[in-house]
Design a protein around this motif. Structure first.
Motif, mmCIF file in Angstrom:
data_model
loop_
_atom_site.group_PDB
_atom_site.id
_atom_site.type_symbol
_atom_site.label_atom_id
_atom_site.label_comp_id
_atom_site.label_asym_id
_atom_site.label_seq_id
_atom_site.Cartn_x
_atom_site.Cartn_y
_atom_site.Cartn_z
ATOM 1 N N LEU A 22 -14.891 9.533 -13.281
ATOM 2 C CA LEU A 22 -15.933 9.171 -12.325
ATOM 3 C C LEU A 22 -15.544 9.604 -10.916
ATOM 4 C CD1 LEU A 22 -18.659 7.582 -12.085
ATOM 5 C CD2 LEU A 22 -17.275 5.593 -11.468
ATOM 6 N N SER A 23 -16.481 10.144 -10.178
ATOM 7 C CA SER A 23 -16.240 10.553 -8.799
ATOM 8 C C SER A 23 -16.141 9.328 -7.893
ATOM 9 C CB SER A 23 -17.377 11.460 -8.311
ATOM 10 O OG SER A 23 -17.310 11.644 -6.915
ATOM 11 N N GLY A 24 -15.264 9.418 -6.915
ATOM 12 C CA GLY A 24 -15.108 8.322 -5.970
ATOM 13 C C GLY A 24 -16.387 8.028 -5.206
ATOM 14 N N GLN A 25 -17.226 9.053 -5.021
ATOM 15 C CA GLN A 25 -18.485 8.851 -4.305
ATOM 16 C C GLN A 25 -19.433 7.933 -5.065
ATOM 17 O OE1 GLN A 25 -19.154 9.901 -1.183
ATOM 18 N NE2 GLN A 25 -17.013 10.547 -1.178
ATOM 19 N N LYS A 26 -19.178 7.763 -6.365
ATOM 20 C CA LYS A 26 -20.025 6.890 -7.184
ATOM 21 C C LYS A 26 -19.543 5.439 -7.167
ATOM 22 C CE LYS A 26 -22.537 10.340 -8.777
ATOM 23 N NZ LYS A 26 -23.977 10.476 -8.452
ATOM 24 N N LEU A 27 -18.429 5.193 -6.492
ATOM 25 C CA LEU A 27 -17.853 3.844 -6.483
ATOM 26 C C LEU A 27 -18.762 2.877 -5.728
ATOM 27 C CD1 LEU A 27 -15.306 2.293 -7.391
ATOM 28 C CD2 LEU A 27 -14.318 2.793 -5.157
ATOM 29 N N ASP A 28 -19.072 1.765 -6.356
ATOM 30 C CA ASP A 28 -19.928 0.749 -5.740
ATOM 31 C C ASP A 28 -19.122 -0.039 -4.722
ATOM 32 O OD1 ASP A 28 -21.756 -1.144 -5.050
ATOM 33 O OD2 ASP A 28 -21.944 -2.061 -7.035
ATOM 34 N N MET A 29 -19.533 0.013 -3.462
ATOM 35 C CA MET A 29 -18.816 -0.685 -2.382
ATOM 36 C C MET A 29 -19.572 -1.925 -1.911
ATOM 37 S SD MET A 29 -16.042 1.064 -1.968
ATOM 38 C CE MET A 29 -15.381 0.800 -0.319
ATOM 39 N N SER A 30 -20.444 -2.438 -2.747
ATOM 40 C CA SER A 30 -21.197 -3.640 -2.385
ATOM 41 C C SER A 30 -20.242 -4.808 -2.164
ATOM 42 C CB SER A 30 -22.200 -3.994 -3.486
ATOM 43 O OG SER A 30 -23.115 -2.950 -3.702
ATOM 44 N N GLU A 31 -20.626 -5.672 -1.229
ATOM 45 C CA GLU A 31 -19.774 -6.792 -0.842
ATOM 46 C C GLU A 31 -20.399 -8.130 -1.224
ATOM 47 O OE1 GLU A 31 -17.983 -4.820 3.242
ATOM 48 O OE2 GLU A 31 -19.995 -5.698 3.207
ATOM 49 N N ILE A 32 -19.534 -9.096 -1.441
ATOM 50 C CA ILE A 32 -19.947 -10.484 -1.626
ATOM 51 C C ILE A 32 -19.251 -11.296 -0.544
ATOM 52 C CG2 ILE A 32 -19.919 -12.509 -3.125
ATOM 53 C CD1 ILE A 32 -19.878 -10.689 -5.510
ATOM 54 N N PHE A 33 -20.026 -11.968 0.275
ATOM 55 C CA PHE A 33 -19.438 -12.719 1.370
ATOM 56 C C PHE A 33 -19.121 -14.139 0.930
ATOM 57 C CE2 PHE A 33 -21.967 -9.420 3.504
ATOM 58 C CZ PHE A 33 -20.955 -8.840 4.252
ATOM 59 N N LEU A 72 0.829 -1.202 0.000
ATOM 60 C CA LEU A 72 0.000 0.000 0.000
ATOM 61 C C LEU A 72 0.869 1.261 0.000
ATOM 62 C CD1 LEU A 72 -2.962 0.846 0.034
ATOM 63 C CD2 LEU A 72 -2.887 0.829 2.530
ATOM 64 N N ALA A 73 1.949 1.251 0.750
ATOM 65 C CA ALA A 73 2.845 2.411 0.795
ATOM 66 C C ALA A 73 3.425 2.699 -0.578
ATOM 67 C CB ALA A 73 3.969 2.163 1.805
ATOM 68 N N ASN A 74 3.816 1.667 -1.309
ATOM 69 C CA ASN A 74 4.384 1.876 -2.639
ATOM 70 C C ASN A 74 3.334 2.339 -3.637
ATOM 71 O OD1 ASN A 74 7.353 1.280 -3.102
ATOM 72 N ND2 ASN A 74 6.780 -0.443 -1.787
ATOM 73 N N LEU A 75 2.132 1.812 -3.542
ATOM 74 C CA LEU A 75 1.062 2.249 -4.435
ATOM 75 C C LEU A 75 0.758 3.734 -4.246
ATOM 76 C CD1 LEU A 75 -1.435 -0.759 -4.168
ATOM 77 C CD2 LEU A 75 -0.020 -0.164 -6.133
ATOM 78 N N LEU A 76 0.753 4.169 -2.989
ATOM 79 C CA LEU A 76 0.436 5.565 -2.699
ATOM 80 C C LEU A 76 1.625 6.488 -2.956
ATOM 81 C CD1 LEU A 76 -1.603 5.052 0.590
ATOM 82 C CD2 LEU A 76 -2.488 5.530 -1.701
ATOM 83 N N TYR A 77 2.831 5.990 -2.787
ATOM 84 C CA TYR A 77 4.030 6.796 -3.005
ATOM 85 C C TYR A 77 4.311 7.023 -4.484
ATOM 86 C CZ TYR A 77 9.029 7.968 -3.212
ATOM 87 O OH TYR A 77 10.236 8.552 -3.501
ATOM 88 N N GLN A 78 4.178 5.980 -5.275
ATOM 89 C CA GLN A 78 4.634 6.044 -6.660
ATOM 90 C C GLN A 78 3.575 6.554 -7.646
ATOM 91 O OE1 GLN A 78 6.995 2.754 -8.131
ATOM 92 N NE2 GLN A 78 7.312 1.966 -6.068
ATOM 93 N N PHE A 79 2.304 6.485 -7.259
ATOM 94 C CA PHE A 79 1.258 6.818 -8.227
ATOM 95 C C PHE A 79 0.200 7.745 -7.632
ATOM 96 C CE2 PHE A 79 2.834 2.560 -9.296
ATOM 97 C CZ PHE A 79 3.174 2.731 -10.628
ATOM 98 N N ASP A 80 -0.423 8.509 -8.506
ATOM 99 C CA ASP A 80 -1.667 9.210 -8.198
ATOM 100 C C ASP A 80 -2.797 8.387 -8.824
ATOM 101 O OD1 ASP A 80 -0.505 11.374 -6.821
ATOM 102 O OD2 ASP A 80 0.065 12.286 -8.731
ATOM 103 N N TRP A 81 -3.953 8.369 -8.160
ATOM 104 C CA TRP A 81 -5.002 7.427 -8.535
ATOM 105 C C TRP A 81 -6.311 8.140 -8.862
ATOM 106 C CZ3 TRP A 81 -3.540 2.417 -9.056
ATOM 107 C CH2 TRP A 81 -2.312 2.068 -8.476
ATOM 108 N N SER A 82 -7.007 7.609 -9.835
ATOM 109 C CA SER A 82 -8.321 8.146 -10.204
ATOM 110 C C SER A 82 -9.150 7.030 -10.819
ATOM 111 C CB SER A 82 -8.177 9.300 -11.199
ATOM 112 O OG SER A 82 -7.533 8.864 -12.389
ATOM 113 N N LEU A 83 -10.449 7.291 -10.952
ATOM 114 C CA LEU A 83 -11.349 6.339 -11.589
ATOM 115 C C LEU A 83 -11.456 6.643 -13.079
ATOM 116 C CD1 LEU A 83 -14.193 6.180 -8.926
ATOM 117 C CD2 LEU A 83 -12.431 4.460 -9.362
ATOM 118 N N PRO A 84 -11.761 5.643 -13.896
ATOM 119 C CA PRO A 84 -11.897 5.863 -15.350
ATOM 120 C C PRO A 84 -13.006 6.870 -15.666
ATOM 121 C CG PRO A 84 -11.786 3.520 -14.828
ATOM 122 C CD PRO A 84 -11.948 4.239 -13.526
ATOM 123 N N ASP A 85 -12.830 7.571 -16.782
ATOM 124 C CA ASP A 85 -13.843 8.488 -17.316
ATOM 125 C C ASP A 85 -14.201 9.612 -16.346
ATOM 126 O OD1 ASP A 85 -14.034 6.838 -19.615
ATOM 127 O OD2 ASP A 85 -15.456 5.530 -18.583
#
Length: 222
Positions: free
Chosen positions: A187-198, A172-185
């Motif tokens: 898309l706002s992070g608030q629109k991200l589907d956080m539904s779970e499958i157990f 996680l440290a390397n992912l956050l250190y080396q890159f900036d992150w965004s959603l395709p097109d």
């Protein structure tokens, strides 16, 4: 491959799957929550980048320097999204009484770590991703605090907890250190589907798809 020792059988395939799938899911959930909360992601990235400076990557011996904000994120991720929601069933050995309830011998008990981590009695705004709730808290995930037991507790707790946490921290440290992150097109992070499958592990219903842009420090270094 099967190993036998002291009349017990160990399936190495099961061991590797248990040790990798749960770690991968923890990283995916952490990234998903950070995408939904870009101000938190920015805070963590700025702290990591300020400490690591212009090194090409975060190394294992750097982790103790950057654990503060990163640990808060990992704790909060494990609270909301424990790798395993329901632990392996346990069985009581004898008749006993707990908080006024009679528990008979051979009663099968299934611990719901997911529900414990979202219990409003123990947590303020339990459905909110709020890493700073742990700033002045002594609660940890090592099995000593029953409000947060993503790895179980006692003698039956996960034996690989330290390896799992170190792996999640480093990745996680390397992912956050080396890159900036965004959603395709865009898309706002608030629109991200956080539904779970157990299942054996707690999975996202829809896999996380993100765009990684190398951070300018890394580009300049290259």
């Amino acid at each position: 491959m099967i190993l036998t020792h002291a009349n017990k059988v160990f399936d190495l395939k099961d061991m590797f799957e248990a040790g990798t799938d749960s770690v991968f899911k923890a990283i995916e959930w952490a990234m998903a929550e950070l995408i939904r909360h870009p101000h938190i992601m920015k805070e963590v990235q700025e702290e990591i980048r300020e400490i690591i400076k212009f090194k090409p990557k975060v190394e294992e011996n750097d982790l103790h320097k950057i654990q503060h904000s990163l640990q808060l994120v990992i704790k909060e991720t494990l609270r909301l999204h424990p790798p395993t929601s329901l632990f392996t069933p346990r069985e009581s050995l004898e008749n006993t009484k707990i908080q006024g309830y009679d528990i008979h011998a051979k009663t099968r008990v299934i611990i719901n770590a997911w529900a414990i981590g979202r219990d409003p009695v123990s947590w303020e705004d339990p459905e909110e991703f709020w890493p700073k709730r742990f700033l002045n808290s002594t609660i940890d995930y090592k099995g000593h605090d029953f409000e947060l037991i993503p790895f179980g507790a006692g003698r039956r707790g996960c034996p690989g907890i330290m390896l799992a946490i170190a792996t999640v921290e480093l990745a996680l440290a390397n992912l956050l250190y080396q890159f900036d992150w965004s959603l395709p097109d865009g898309l706002s992070g608030q629109k991200l589907d956080m539904s779970e499958i157990f299942g054996v592990t707690t999975n996202k219903k829809d896999p996380l798809v993100v765009i990684a842009t190398p951070h300018e420090r890394i580009i300049c270094k290259i």
